[in-house]
Scaffold this motif. Structure first.
Motif, mmCIF file in Angstrom:
data_model
loop_
_atom_site.group_PDB
_atom_site.id
_atom_site.type_symbol
_atom_site.label_atom_id
_atom_site.label_comp_id
_atom_site.label_asym_id
_atom_site.label_seq_id
_atom_site.Cartn_x
_atom_site.Cartn_y
_atom_site.Cartn_z
ATOM 1 N N ASP A 106 0.831 -1.205 0.000
ATOM 2 C CA ASP A 106 0.000 0.000 0.000
ATOM 3 C C ASP A 106 0.864 1.252 0.000
ATOM 4 O OD1 ASP A 106 -2.254 -1.538 0.001
ATOM 5 O OD2 ASP A 106 -2.587 -1.418 2.170
ATOM 6 N N LYS A 130 -3.295 -7.245 -12.165
ATOM 7 C CA LYS A 130 -2.859 -6.672 -10.904
ATOM 8 C C LYS A 130 -1.661 -5.754 -11.122
ATOM 9 C CE LYS A 130 -4.304 -10.637 -8.057
ATOM 10 N NZ LYS A 130 -3.858 -11.646 -7.068
ATOM 11 N N ASP A 160 -21.284 -9.538 -7.144
ATOM 12 C CA ASP A 160 -20.436 -8.367 -6.932
ATOM 13 C C ASP A 160 -20.041 -7.736 -8.269
ATOM 14 O OD1 ASP A 160 -20.484 -8.500 -4.170
ATOM 15 O OD2 ASP A 160 -18.734 -9.835 -4.065
ATOM 16 N N ARG A 173 -21.070 -4.033 -9.926
ATOM 17 C CA ARG A 173 -20.096 -3.113 -10.512
ATOM 18 C C ARG A 173 -20.536 -2.679 -11.909
ATOM 19 N NH1 ARG A 173 -14.104 -5.040 -12.100
ATOM 20 N NH2 ARG A 173 -15.428 -6.554 -13.138
ATOM 21 N N GLN A 195 -12.935 4.767 -5.396
ATOM 22 C CA GLN A 195 -13.165 3.321 -5.425
ATOM 23 C C GLN A 195 -12.627 2.670 -6.697
ATOM 24 O OE1 GLN A 195 -17.386 2.693 -4.850
ATOM 25 N NE2 GLN A 195 -17.530 4.345 -3.354
ATOM 26 N N ASP A 201 -9.594 1.763 -7.968
ATOM 27 C CA ASP A 201 -8.691 0.606 -7.876
ATOM 28 C C ASP A 201 -9.399 -0.605 -7.288
ATOM 29 O OD1 ASP A 201 -6.595 2.031 -8.959
ATOM 30 O OD2 ASP A 201 -5.816 2.664 -7.005
ATOM 31 N N GLU A 202 -10.254 -0.362 -6.304
ATOM 32 C CA GLU A 202 -10.984 -1.466 -5.666
ATOM 33 C C GLU A 202 -11.917 -2.151 -6.658
ATOM 34 O OE1 GLU A 202 -14.337 -2.096 -2.138
ATOM 35 O OE2 GLU A 202 -13.247 -0.211 -2.300
ATOM 36 N N MET A 203 -12.639 -1.361 -7.480
ATOM 37 C CA MET A 203 -13.563 -1.947 -8.454
ATOM 38 C C MET A 203 -12.801 -2.668 -9.566
ATOM 39 S SD MET A 203 -16.758 0.733 -8.849
ATOM 40 C CE MET A 203 -15.789 2.150 -9.284
ATOM 41 N N ALA A 260 -10.000 -4.126 -9.247
ATOM 42 C CA ALA A 260 -9.368 -5.320 -8.693
ATOM 43 C C ALA A 260 -10.272 -6.539 -8.746
ATOM 44 C CB ALA A 260 -8.940 -5.068 -7.254
ATOM 45 N N LEU A 261 -11.584 -6.338 -8.943
ATOM 46 C CA LEU A 261 -12.487 -7.488 -9.009
ATOM 47 C C LEU A 261 -12.138 -8.411 -10.162
ATOM 48 C CD1 LEU A 261 -15.979 -5.981 -8.148
ATOM 49 C CD2 LEU A 261 -14.688 -7.661 -6.835
ATOM 50 N N GLU A 274 -9.592 -10.836 -9.139
ATOM 51 C CA GLU A 274 -10.082 -11.854 -8.209
ATOM 52 C C GLU A 274 -10.975 -12.881 -8.891
ATOM 53 O OE1 GLU A 274 -12.081 -9.583 -5.332
ATOM 54 O OE2 GLU A 274 -10.317 -8.427 -4.726
#
Length: 573
Positions: free
Chosen positions: A42, A198, A324, A328, A547, A549-551, A553-554, A557
């Motif tokens: 981080d 990533k 999820d 998005r 949000q 980077d978080e979205m 990143a899905l 995953e």
């Protein structure tokens, strides 16, 4: 050795020079740094510079296919207004169907609307049955059939025998189906060629520690992709002269030949493409999940865990992660809700801007040639932004996120409309016709010359539109890809394209205001609407920047690993 000697020996390392301490700190920092290729911490993600990677060869091949398709689309459709409007005149080689201005406007507007509705068909075929690559090949063949009909029915002998109108209607229906099937899939296909999901550490040749950021590479991909679109649209520099000097059929034939080249590149290069296999009933599942959300008034209701916790024995064919991803995608679709306002403004450059140019003194420049300044400005500004502006912002640690870029695109588009209103005012205060441009006083040697305002003064309006596209339209393509579930990339892309159809419908409703002098106030109204839309868009959605980077990143995953993305040749084997 005495105790005193031992104390001195122990204390010696504590008296090391400051330079040695700095070296030790740097050495310790280097040892603790994340190895190249690994995901950053981080702290590293926050403090180090983010960079984009170069495009793979397969992405360039997809870009060539899109260039050829847009060359064909713009070079062909740019002739439709004259082809439908003017009567067949063998002496001048102009006109064909003779349906008049209203008939031409009606058919061309329908064609634009049709082209942005049909992407839904292509998306369903790709995501549910064939996959993106095979769907593009299929619709390329459909497109070629439509072009062949258009060429054959536009030759003088066919027009003289009454085949023109029927052939044209059949052709635009088939071509619209073909281009829709391609458009919804080629944009996600080019991004699929880049497989990194990533962030990863890297060291430059100068020794700088940087972070390879997939979102920046996707941004670069769509910048280049959009540059190819506008490079292809420069076909309008050639086909109007072919129409005038040879005939409509020659311009349509050039488009057919160019598209055949693009289709050949697509097929011959099939072994280089990275493709996703279709996911079966994924779109049907998505609509089922949406229905469960609606009836339960809860976006988590379709999740199997929610079903179990609430004592529901319903068996669903998806997992929590799919829901999820679907949520998005709904975020992206909410963002797209503002786009019809933008497309109304964007559409002015190929309609009312052309009429406005005809009201000025052309000095030998055709009024429909001015619209080429839109793609020219895009071709000029994309390299400037990609090589100078965006890298500078990244060096300054300024994150120019998609929501910010889209908002800026709306604001810049409003500047284009305001400038157009100013130009319209200058036309009305200039002679010889003042508020009635095109009057008898402006006719010289049988040609209408327009009021005494140079046509080149219109150029900044096209430049503003072009720059707004880079921010709003390119970012829309990027957002549609990055926020869509991996199995629904084409479908979400088609939802984004559908906003263009809604924009065409609104523009059609505004046509009664497209007369002198009301059109100046229509430009003012569109400027205000676009500016307000940009501000409201920012107020409503700016929180999504945090949000981002978080979205994104899905995707990383997703249960499907990059190894499951394979070359088409392997799939065939």
């Amino acid at each position: 050795m005495s105790v005193r000697d031992q104390e001195v020996e122990i204390s010696q390392p504590q008296q090391a020079p400051v330079a040695d301490e700095k070296y030790a700190d740097a050495n310790e920092k280097a040892l603790s740094a994340t190895p190249d290729g690994e995901e950053p911490t981080d702290e590293e993600s926050r403090t180090l510079r983010h960079v984009a990677e170069n495009l793979p060869v397969s992405a360039w091949l997809v870009a060539i296919v899109e260039l050829s398709e847009r060359f064909t689309y713009y070079g062909m459709s740019g002739l439709f207004q004259n082809y439908i409007n003017l009567p067949l005149d063998g002496s001048q080689g102009r006109g064909a169907l003779g349906m008049g201005h209203q008939g031409a406007t009606g058919l061309t507007t329908f064609f634009q609307f049709w082209c942005y509705v049909t992407p839904i068909i292509g998306a369903i075929v790709a995501d549910q049955y064939l996959g993106k690559y095979k769907t593009i090949v299929l619709f390329c063949i459909v497109y070629l059939v439509g072009l062949l009909i258009l060429v054959c029915t536009s030759i003088p002998a066919a027009l003289a025998n009454g085949a023109g109108l029927g052939g044209f209607i059949v052709a635009i229906l088939i071509i619209g189906l073909g281009t829709g099937g391609i458009k919804s899939n080629v944009a996600p296909l080019i991004a699929d060629q880049y497989k990194r999901k990533k962030m990863a550490m890297s060291t430059t040749k100068k020794g700088e520690r940087v972070i390879i950021d997939p979102s920046l590479t996707i941004q670069r991909i769509y910048m280049i992709f959009y540059g190819c679109i506008n490079l292809g649209s420069l076909s309008l520099l050639a086909t109007p002269y072919m129409e005038r000097d040879v005939g409509f059929w020659s311009g349509y034939l050039l488009c057919l030949c160019m598209f055949a080249v693009g289709t050949t590149v697509l097929i011959v290069g099939r072994k280089y493409y990275v493709v996703r296999p279709p996911q079966g009933s994924i779109i049907t599942d998505a609509f089922k999940a949406l229905w469960i959300m609606v009836i339960n008034r809860n976006m988590d209701a379709p999740k199997p865990t929610w079903q179990a916790e609430n004592g529901n024995s319903r068996v669903v064919p998806w997992d929590d992660h799919f829901i999820d991803e679907l949520k998005r995608a709904l975020v992206a679709c909410r963002v797209f809700a503002f786009y019809p306002v933008y497309w109304v403004v964007y559409g002015q450059f190929s309609s009312n801007f052309v009429t406005q140019a005809g009201q000025m003194n052309g000095h030998g420049i055709p009024n429909d040639l001015m619209q080429n300044f839109d793609p020219i400005s895009i071709i000029v500004f994309i390299p400037l932004l990609e090589t100078l502006v965006y890298p500078l912002l990244r060096r300054l640690r300024i994150r120019f996120r998609p929501i910010t870029r889209i908002s800026l695109g709306f604001v810049v588009a409003s500047l284009a409309m305001m400038y157009a209103a100013i130009v319209q005012h200058l036309i009305y205060v200039a002679g010889p016709c003042y508020g009635q441009p095109g009057c008898d006083l402006s006719i010289v040697d049988g040609q209408t010359t327009g009021n005494d305002v140079h046509i080149a003064i219109q150029t900044p309006a096209y430049v503003f539109i072009g720059v707004s596209e880079i921010f709003a339209s390119v970012s829309g393509l990027e957002y549609a890809y990055t926020k869509a579930p991996p199995s629904m990339k084409s479908f979400v892309q088609s939802m984004y394209l559908l906003t263009n159809a809604f924009g065409s419908a609104i523009a059609e409703a505004l046509t009664p205001a497209a007369f002198d002098p009301a059109i100046m106030w229509m430009f003012v109204g569109l400027a205000g609407a676009s500016f307000l839309a940009g501000i409201i868009f920012w107020l409503v959605f700016h929180h999504l920047n945090a949000q981002e980077d978080e979205m994104n990143a899905l995707d990383a995953e997703d249960s499907e690993s990059p190894e499951d993305w394979h070359h088409d040749k392997k799939q065939e084997n």
